[in-house]
Design an enzyme around this catalytic site. Structure first.
Site, PDB file in Angstrom:
ATOM      1  N   HIS A 266       0.832  -1.202   0.000  1.00  0.00           N
ATOM      2  CA  HIS A 266       0.000   0.000   0.000  1.00  0.00           C
ATOM      3  C   HIS A 266       0.868   1.254   0.000  1.00  0.00           C
ATOM      4  O   HIS A 266       1.818   1.361   0.778  1.00  0.00           O
ATOM      5  CB  HIS A 266      -0.926   0.008   1.217  1.00  0.00           C
ATOM      6  CG  HIS A 266      -2.096   0.916   1.072  1.00  0.00           C
ATOM      7  ND1 HIS A 266      -2.064   2.227   1.477  1.00  0.00           N
ATOM      8  CD2 HIS A 266      -3.319   0.715   0.530  1.00  0.00           C
ATOM      9  CE1 HIS A 266      -3.225   2.796   1.214  1.00  0.00           C
ATOM     10  NE2 HIS A 266      -4.011   1.901   0.638  1.00  0.00           N
ATOM     11  N   PRO A 267       0.548   2.218  -0.865  1.00  0.00           N
ATOM     12  CA  PRO A 267       1.442   3.369  -1.069  1.00  0.00           C
ATOM     13  C   PRO A 267       1.160   4.574  -0.196  1.00  0.00           C
ATOM     14  O   PRO A 267       1.687   5.650  -0.459  1.00  0.00           O
ATOM     15  CB  PRO A 267       1.180   3.720  -2.542  1.00  0.00           C
ATOM     16  CG  PRO A 267      -0.272   3.404  -2.723  1.00  0.00           C
ATOM     17  CD  PRO A 267      -0.559   2.197  -1.838  1.00  0.00           C
ATOM     18  N   CYS A 268       0.359   4.440   0.855  1.00  0.00           N
ATOM     19  CA  CYS A 268      -0.069   5.621   1.611  1.00  0.00           C
ATOM     20  C   CYS A 268       1.097   6.378   2.232  1.00  0.00           C
ATOM     21  O   CYS A 268       1.023   7.591   2.422  1.00  0.00           O
ATOM     22  CB  CYS A 268      -1.084   5.226   2.680  1.00  0.00           C
ATOM     23  SG  CYS A 268      -0.479   4.042   3.880  1.00  0.00           S
ATOM     24  N   LYS A 269       2.189   5.687   2.580  1.00  0.00           N
ATOM     25  CA  LYS A 269       3.333   6.350   3.213  1.00  0.00           C
ATOM     26  C   LYS A 269       4.556   6.402   2.298  1.00  0.00           C
ATOM     27  O   LYS A 269       5.642   6.794   2.736  1.00  0.00           O
ATOM     28  CB  LYS A 269       3.701   5.628   4.516  1.00  0.00           C
ATOM     29  CG  LYS A 269       2.665   5.782   5.621  1.00  0.00           C
ATOM     30  CD  LYS A 269       2.540   7.225   6.049  1.00  0.00           C
ATOM     31  CE  LYS A 269       1.499   7.386   7.143  1.00  0.00           C
ATOM     32  NZ  LYS A 269       1.354   8.801   7.552  1.00  0.00           N
TER      33      LYS A 269
END
Length: 362
Positions: A266-269
Site C-alpha cells: 500500500h502506497p499511503c506512506k
C-alpha cells in the site's frame, strides 16, 4: 476484495496532477514516472515496460508504458527465516531524527520516556541467516539506511509489534552404511538437500504501476511455487516482513490484467519515506562534494579559507543552504533515480525476494 474495488474507484476519480514537486513532497507526476521508468529499464534490463488490455489502460500514460514488469524473480526463503538472528547497530541520533521527520525521538527526549534502545541510540534489526558465521563485515551506511526505513514504516502501525518465530526441521542423511556405500550415502544426502531447497523456491512477477490517488509508484506481487503453480495470497504474505504484512500489504486484483490476484504494497506512506531517503542521498552527495573540493585545496591557502567558509554555510539552519536546496544543483537527486530508491525501500518490506540489485546505481 471490497477494499480492492474501493481502491480502484479512488484511482479512477482522483484528478491527474502534472506538477513536479518530488523533491519537496516525495510525489511524482505521470511524466516523471515514465522518465524514472525509462532510467530503470536502461540501467537494469530485467525490468521492462509493458502494455495491458485496452480497457485497463490509463490514458495519461503511453500505451506501451502502462506498467514496469520483471518476471521470475527468485525467493529461496521465507521472510521469517530471513530474519532469524538479530544484531544491534549504534547510529547517530541526528540521523534517527532525520529519518523520523524530527518528531518521534524529539518527543520522547522531551518527555524522558525513551526505552533502553531509544535512549542509547540503538536500533534492533533482522539479519539474514546466510550472513551468520561468515565473518562478513556489514556496511554501516547500508545498515543505517535500512534501519531508517524500518523506523519510518513502523511509525504508521498501531498497537504493539507481533513477533513470529518459525522453525522448520530439515531431514539429514544418516551416512551410517558400510565403507563401500559411503559415497552413495553422501550422494543421497546431497540430493535431499537439493530437493528441500527446490521445494522452498518461489518465483515472483513484480509489477510497478502509477497510483493517481497517492502520486507515487505502487508495487504488486504475483507469486508461483517451484512447480509454477500460482501462490495463494496467504502464501505470498509469507514473503513479506511480519512487521509490515498486516500494515502495508493488501490483497488486490492486478490492475493491468484480468482475473489475476496479487498482493500490493500500500502506497499511503511511500511519499514520506521517499522524501527522507532522497534527503539522505542529497546530504551524502553534498558531503562528497565538499570533501572533493577540500582535496583540491592546499592547507593554509586563501582558497582553503573560502572552503571553510563554504562549509560553515552548509551548517544546519543556514538560510543560504535552505535557498540553495530549493534550486537544482549537483547534489540534488534527479527524478531518474526515483524508482531505484523506491526499490531500495521496498526491499525492506520483502527481504527474501531477490530483486534488490539496484544499489550500485546510487
Amino acid at each position: 476484495m471490497l477494499r480492492s474495488k474501493l481502491s480502484s474507484l479512488r484511482e479512477y476519480l482522483t484528478p491527474i496532477n502534472h506538477n513536479s514537486n518530488f523533491l519537496t513532497t516525495g510525489e511524482i507526476s505521470p511524466e516523471e514516472f515514465v522518465k524514472a521508468g525509462d532510467y530503470l529499464v536502461y540501467k537494469f534490463p530485467t525490468w521492462q515496460w509493458a502494455s495491458c488490455p485496452k480497457d485497463l489502460q490509463k490514458l495519461f500514460l503511453p500505451t506501451d508504458k502502462q506498467v514496469l514488469v520483471t518476471r521470475h524473480v527468485p525467493s529461496h526463503q521465507r521472510a521469517n527465516e530471513y530474519f532469524e538472528g538479530e544484531f544491534e547497530v549504534e547510529i547517530d541520533e541526528k540521523d534517527r531524527d532525520l529519518a523520523l521527520g524530527n518528531e518521534s525521538n524529539l518527543k520522547n527526549g522531551e518527555n524522558g520516556e525513551n526505552d533502553d534502545e531509544a535512549e542509547y541510540g540503538w536500533i534492533r534489526s533482522g539479519r539474514s541467516s546466510s550472513e551468520k558465521g561468515t565473518g562478513e563485515v556489514l556496511d554501516p551506511q547500508r545498515v543505517e539506511e535500512v534501519n531508517d526505513i524500518d523506523e519510518l514504516i513502523d511509525e504508521t502501525a498501531e498497537g504493539e509489534e507481533e513477533e513470529e518465530e518459525g522453525e522448520e526441521g530439515e531431514g539429514e542423511g544418516n551416512g551410517n552404511g558400510a565403507d563401500f556405500h559411503a559415497d552413495d550415502d553422501a550422494d543421497y544426502d546431497d540430493l535431499d538437500i537439493v530437493q528441500g531447497s527446490h521445494s522452498k523456491l518461489r518465483r515472483y512477477d513484480l509489477y510497478i504501476t502509477y497510483s493517481t490517488s497517492y502520486r507515487v509508484p505502487k508495487l504488486y506481487l504475483v507469486g508461483f511455487d517451484a512447480n509454477g503453480i500460482p501462490l495463494l495470497p496467504q502464501q505470498m504474505f509469507e514473503d513479506i516482513n511480519s512487521d509490515y504484512k498486516d500494515k502495508t500489504a493488501t490483497i488486490e486484483q492486478l490492475p493491468v490484467a484480468h482475473n489475476t490476484t496479487s498482493v500490493s504494497i500500500h502506497p499511503c506512506k511511500h511519499s514520506s519515506v521517499m522524501r527522507v531517503l532522497m534527503k539522505h542521498q542529497r546530504a551524502r552527495r553534498e558531503h562528497e562534494n565538499v570533501a572533493e573540493n577540500m582535496k583540491r585545496l592546499s592547507i593554509g591557502s586563501e582558497d582553503h579559507k573560502e572552503a571553510m567558509n563554504h562549509i560553515r554555510r552548509l551548517s544546519a539552519g543556514s538560510k543560504e543552504l535552505a535557498q540553495k536546496q530549493e534550486e537544482p544543483n549537483d547534489s540534488e537527486i534527479k527524478v531518474d533515480l526515483y524508482l531505484v530508491i523506491f526499490l531500495k525501500f521496498i526491499a525492506s518490506v520483502t527481504p527474501g525476494i531477490e530483486y534488490d540489485y539496484t544499489m550500485d546505481a546510487l
